[in-house]
Design a protein around this motif. Structure first.
Motif, PDB file in Angstrom:
ATOM      1  N   TRP A   1      25.783   5.644  39.830  1.00 46.84           N
ATOM      2  CA  TRP A   1      26.409   4.349  40.082  1.00 46.84           C
ATOM      3  C   TRP A   1      25.634   3.539  41.114  1.00 46.84           C
ATOM      4  CZ3 TRP A   1      29.038   8.539  38.467  1.00 46.84           C
ATOM      5  CH2 TRP A   1      29.907   8.350  37.390  1.00 46.84           C
ATOM      6  N   ARG A   2      25.069   4.189  42.090  1.00 40.70           N
ATOM      7  CA  ARG A   2      24.363   3.484  43.173  1.00 40.70           C
ATOM      8  C   ARG A   2      22.932   3.110  42.803  1.00 40.70           C
ATOM      9  NH1 ARG A   2      26.647   1.021  46.526  1.00 40.70           N
ATOM     10  NH2 ARG A   2      25.594   1.719  48.374  1.00 40.70           N
ATOM     11  N   LEU A   3      22.308   3.835  41.859  1.00 44.61           N
ATOM     12  CA  LEU A   3      20.904   3.585  41.523  1.00 44.61           C
ATOM     13  C   LEU A   3      20.708   2.828  40.218  1.00 44.61           C
ATOM     14  CD1 LEU A   3      18.351   4.550  43.226  1.00 44.61           C
ATOM     15  CD2 LEU A   3      20.514   5.522  43.905  1.00 44.61           C
ATOM     16  N   ASP A   4      21.736   2.659  39.417  1.00 48.08           N
ATOM     17  CA  ASP A   4      21.605   1.919  38.161  1.00 48.08           C
ATOM     18  C   ASP A   4      21.414   0.438  38.472  1.00 48.08           C
ATOM     19  OD1 ASP A   4      21.752   0.720  35.678  1.00 48.08           O
ATOM     20  OD2 ASP A   4      23.793   1.394  35.251  1.00 48.08           O
ATOM     21  N   PRO A   5      20.239  -0.129  38.157  1.00 47.19           N
ATOM     22  CA  PRO A   5      19.977  -1.541  38.461  1.00 47.19           C
ATOM     23  C   PRO A   5      20.954  -2.495  37.771  1.00 47.19           C
ATOM     24  CG  PRO A   5      17.941  -0.427  37.885  1.00 47.19           C
ATOM     25  CD  PRO A   5      19.068   0.526  37.583  1.00 47.19           C
TER      26      PRO A   5
ATOM     27  N   ARG B   1      25.781  -0.837  42.436  1.00 41.98           N
ATOM     28  CA  ARG B   1      24.420  -0.431  42.821  1.00 41.98           C
ATOM     29  C   ARG B   1      24.139  -0.728  44.293  1.00 41.98           C
ATOM     30  NH1 ARG B   1      23.884  -5.026  39.926  1.00 41.98           N
ATOM     31  NH2 ARG B   1      22.822  -6.776  40.909  1.00 41.98           N
TER      32      ARG B   1
ATOM     33  N   ALA C   1      18.377  -0.757  44.577  1.00 40.68           N
ATOM     34  CA  ALA C   1      18.285  -0.511  43.134  1.00 40.68           C
ATOM     35  C   ALA C   1      17.967  -1.829  42.435  1.00 40.68           C
ATOM     36  CB  ALA C   1      19.581   0.094  42.607  1.00 40.68           C
TER      37      ALA C   1
END
Length: 132
Positions: free
Chosen positions: A67-71, A76, A80
């Protein structure tokens, strides 16, 4: 799922790592220092408190990583920025990070990889660590 389709964790880890361009601690340090890579520490809080932090690493609990790294994600992290981001995932000893990097690759982060030996290898290499 049939018995023939089952894979043990050791085999899964081997398969996942075959698709990663894993990095050694010094190379990860150099890439992060030059701005070519984002180090992402997925260790849980007790390990960070016990052993310290890698300066400049983004701390993201493993259960929030995708959830935090999905651009494209609504949750995000500011870092990201796009799918070309070179992410180096760091766990404690370099096992969970391999699986996490593979998961990020499934989201299209094609340069995601992990740190060989994890935080323990980073510290053993004499690279910077700060208190949590």
């Amino acid at each position: 799922m049939s018995t023939n389709d089952r894979v043990g964790i050791d085999e899964l880890l081997e398969r996942v790592r075959a698709g990663l361009d894993r990095v050694e601690p010094r190379a990860a340090f150099d890439a992060a220092t030059s701005g070519d890579a984002l180090l992402v520490d997925i260790r849980y809080a007790a390990l960070r408190e016990r052993d310290g932090l890698i300066p400049g690493a983004l701390v993201v609990e493993r259960n929030e990583l995708e959830w935090r790294l999905d651009p494209q994600g609504s949750h995000r992290a500011p870092q990201a920025t796009d799918h070309d981001l070179h992410v180096v995932v760091v766990c404690n000893e370099g096992y969970a990070s391999s699986l996490a990097a593979a998961s990020l690759r499934q989201l299209g982060l094609h340069r995601a990889t992990d740190l060989v030996g994890g935080f323990q290898a980073w510290r053993a290499a004499g690279l910077p660590v700060t208190e949590a």
